[in-house]
Structures are given as structure tokens and as C-alpha cells.
Design a protein around this motif. Structure first.
Motif, PDB file in Angstrom:
ATOM      1  N   PRO A  25       0.807  -1.223   0.000  1.00 40.11           N
ATOM      2  CA  PRO A  25       0.000   0.000   0.000  1.00 40.11           C
ATOM      3  C   PRO A  25       0.844   1.278   0.000  1.00 40.11           C
ATOM      4  O   PRO A  25       0.337   2.356  -0.312  1.00 40.11           O
ATOM      5  CB  PRO A  25      -0.815  -0.082   1.298  1.00 40.11           C
ATOM      6  N   CYS A  26       2.115   1.172   0.336  1.00 36.04           N
ATOM      7  CA  CYS A  26       2.979   2.355   0.384  1.00 36.04           C
ATOM      8  C   CYS A  26       3.650   2.667  -0.949  1.00 36.04           C
ATOM      9  O   CYS A  26       4.326   3.698  -1.070  1.00 36.04           O
ATOM     10  CB  CYS A  26       4.027   2.195   1.485  1.00 36.04           C
ATOM     11  N   ASP A  27       3.453   1.801  -1.953  1.00 29.63           N
ATOM     12  CA  ASP A  27       3.992   2.094  -3.287  1.00 29.63           C
ATOM     13  C   ASP A  27       3.370   3.394  -3.785  1.00 29.63           C
ATOM     14  O   ASP A  27       2.155   3.553  -3.784  1.00 29.63           O
ATOM     15  CB  ASP A  27       3.665   0.975  -4.281  1.00 29.63           C
ATOM     16  N   GLY A  28       4.202   4.331  -4.170  1.00 27.33           N
ATOM     17  CA  GLY A  28       3.714   5.603  -4.677  1.00 27.33           C
ATOM     18  C   GLY A  28       3.382   6.619  -3.605  1.00 27.33           C
ATOM     19  O   GLY A  28       2.933   7.718  -3.906  1.00 27.33           O
ATOM     20  N   VAL A  29       3.568   6.249  -2.335  1.00 26.30           N
ATOM     21  CA  VAL A  29       3.327   7.170  -1.222  1.00 26.30           C
ATOM     22  C   VAL A  29       4.685   7.628  -0.713  1.00 26.30           C
ATOM     23  O   VAL A  29       5.606   6.836  -0.567  1.00 26.30           O
ATOM     24  CB  VAL A  29       2.527   6.484  -0.086  1.00 26.30           C
ATOM     25  N   GLU A  55      -5.382   9.131  -2.189  1.00 26.66           N
ATOM     26  CA  GLU A  55      -6.279   8.405  -1.301  1.00 26.66           C
ATOM     27  C   GLU A  55      -7.007   7.359  -2.137  1.00 26.66           C
ATOM     28  O   GLU A  55      -7.255   7.605  -3.309  1.00 26.66           O
ATOM     29  CB  GLU A  55      -7.293   9.361  -0.655  1.00 26.66           C
ATOM     30  N   PRO A  56      -7.362   6.186  -1.637  1.00 26.74           N
ATOM     31  CA  PRO A  56      -7.191   5.732  -0.263  1.00 26.74           C
ATOM     32  C   PRO A  56      -5.830   5.080   0.007  1.00 26.74           C
ATOM     33  O   PRO A  56      -5.557   4.646   1.108  1.00 26.74           O
ATOM     34  CB  PRO A  56      -8.309   4.714  -0.095  1.00 26.74           C
ATOM     35  N   GLU A  60      -4.080   3.713   3.590  1.00 20.64           N
ATOM     36  CA  GLU A  60      -3.696   2.316   3.807  1.00 20.64           C
ATOM     37  C   GLU A  60      -2.229   2.221   4.218  1.00 20.64           C
ATOM     38  O   GLU A  60      -1.868   1.432   5.089  1.00 20.64           O
ATOM     39  CB  GLU A  60      -3.950   1.493   2.550  1.00 20.64           C
ATOM     40  N   CYS A  61      -1.386   3.028   3.605  1.00 19.70           N
ATOM     41  CA  CYS A  61       0.028   3.057   3.968  1.00 19.70           C
ATOM     42  C   CYS A  61       0.179   3.512   5.413  1.00 19.70           C
ATOM     43  O   CYS A  61       0.916   2.903   6.198  1.00 19.70           O
ATOM     44  CB  CYS A  61       0.792   3.976   3.023  1.00 19.70           C
ATOM     45  N   HIS A  62      -0.525   4.570   5.767  1.00 21.73           N
ATOM     46  CA  HIS A  62      -0.463   5.096   7.129  1.00 21.73           C
ATOM     47  C   HIS A  62      -0.816   4.013   8.142  1.00 21.73           C
ATOM     48  O   HIS A  62      -0.109   3.817   9.127  1.00 21.73           O
ATOM     49  CB  HIS A  62      -1.401   6.299   7.262  1.00 21.73           C
ATOM     50  N   VAL A  63      -1.880   3.288   7.901  1.00 20.03           N
ATOM     51  CA  VAL A  63      -2.297   2.214   8.802  1.00 20.03           C
ATOM     52  C   VAL A  63      -1.215   1.134   8.881  1.00 20.03           C
ATOM     53  O   VAL A  63      -0.932   0.608   9.956  1.00 20.03           O
ATOM     54  CB  VAL A  63      -3.651   1.615   8.342  1.00 20.03           C
ATOM     55  N   SER A  64      -0.583   0.839   7.750  1.00 17.37           N
ATOM     56  CA  SER A  64       0.430  -0.216   7.706  1.00 17.37           C
ATOM     57  C   SER A  64       1.663   0.084   8.540  1.00 17.37           C
ATOM     58  O   SER A  64       2.283  -0.825   9.076  1.00 17.37           O
ATOM     59  CB  SER A  64       0.875  -0.466   6.254  1.00 17.37           C
ATOM     60  N   ILE A  65       2.049   1.355   8.656  1.00 20.05           N
ATOM     61  CA  ILE A  65       3.315   1.639   9.342  1.00 20.05           C
ATOM     62  C   ILE A  65       3.190   2.515  10.587  1.00 20.05           C
ATOM     63  O   ILE A  65       4.212   2.832  11.214  1.00 20.05           O
ATOM     64  CB  ILE A  65       4.361   2.234   8.384  1.00 20.05           C
ATOM     65  N   THR A  66       1.977   2.851  11.000  1.00 22.80           N
ATOM     66  CA  THR A  66       1.807   3.703  12.186  1.00 22.80           C
ATOM     67  C   THR A  66       2.482   3.113  13.413  1.00 22.80           C
ATOM     68  O   THR A  66       3.176   3.824  14.149  1.00 22.80           O
ATOM     69  CB  THR A  66       0.315   3.958  12.458  1.00 22.80           C
TER      70      THR A  66
END
Length: 82
Positions: A25-29, A55-56, A60-66
Motif C-alpha cells: 500500500p505504500c507504493d507511490g506514497v 487516497e485511499p 492504507e500506507c499510514h495504517v500499515s506503518i503507524t
């Protein structure tokens, strides 16, 4: 209070970017930066300003690495800017 190692901004950013690379999910973020601030209630002096993307996917990236970012905030202080 626990001892926290002082790290340079580039070192903390590298740790976060490396973790982001592990999650699709962090690809491109992009991480937009690590910013110093005065000591907060958690005993940390920095925040990651890291969501730049569509988004979104960015959420999803934020949730993955928080949790990982919070572990880093518990372990490291950011060297004060010059």
C-alpha cells in the motif's frame, strides 16, 4: 524515563522509508519529512509528516506503518536543528 538515542533527520527518514518499502500500500506514497518540535507528552521531539499520495492508498500506507513509526518515536530523539 527511558534513554532515547539521538538520530539525525536523514537517519530516521531512512528507517521509515525502508519500512514503507515492505508494504504494497505504500507504493507511490512518499515520506514528506521528519519534523523537530519541542518535547511532547510522550517524551518525543519529532513527528513524521509522511503521507503524500493518492487516497485511499495513502491512508492504507499510514495504517500499515503507524505502529512502526510510534516504535521509532519511543526509541529516538531527533537532533535539534542548527
Amino acid at each position: 524515563m527511558s534513554h532515547r538515542e539521538i538520530k539525525a533527520e536523514a537517519d530516521i527518514e531512512l528507517l521509515i522509508r525502508s519500512k514503507m518499502a515492505q508494504f504494497p500500500p505504500c507504493d507511490g506514497v512518499a515520506l514528506t519529512g521528519v519534523r523537530w518540535h519541542g518535547m511532547d507528552e510522550t517524551g518525543c521531539n519529532w513527528n513524521a509528516e509522511w503521507i503524500a499520495g493518492n487516497e485511499p492508498q495513502a491512508s492504507e500506507c499510514h495504517v500499515s506503518i503507524t505502529d512502526y513509526v510510534e516504535e521509532l518515536r519511543s526509541a529516538f530523539l531527533l537532533a535539534e536543528p542548527a
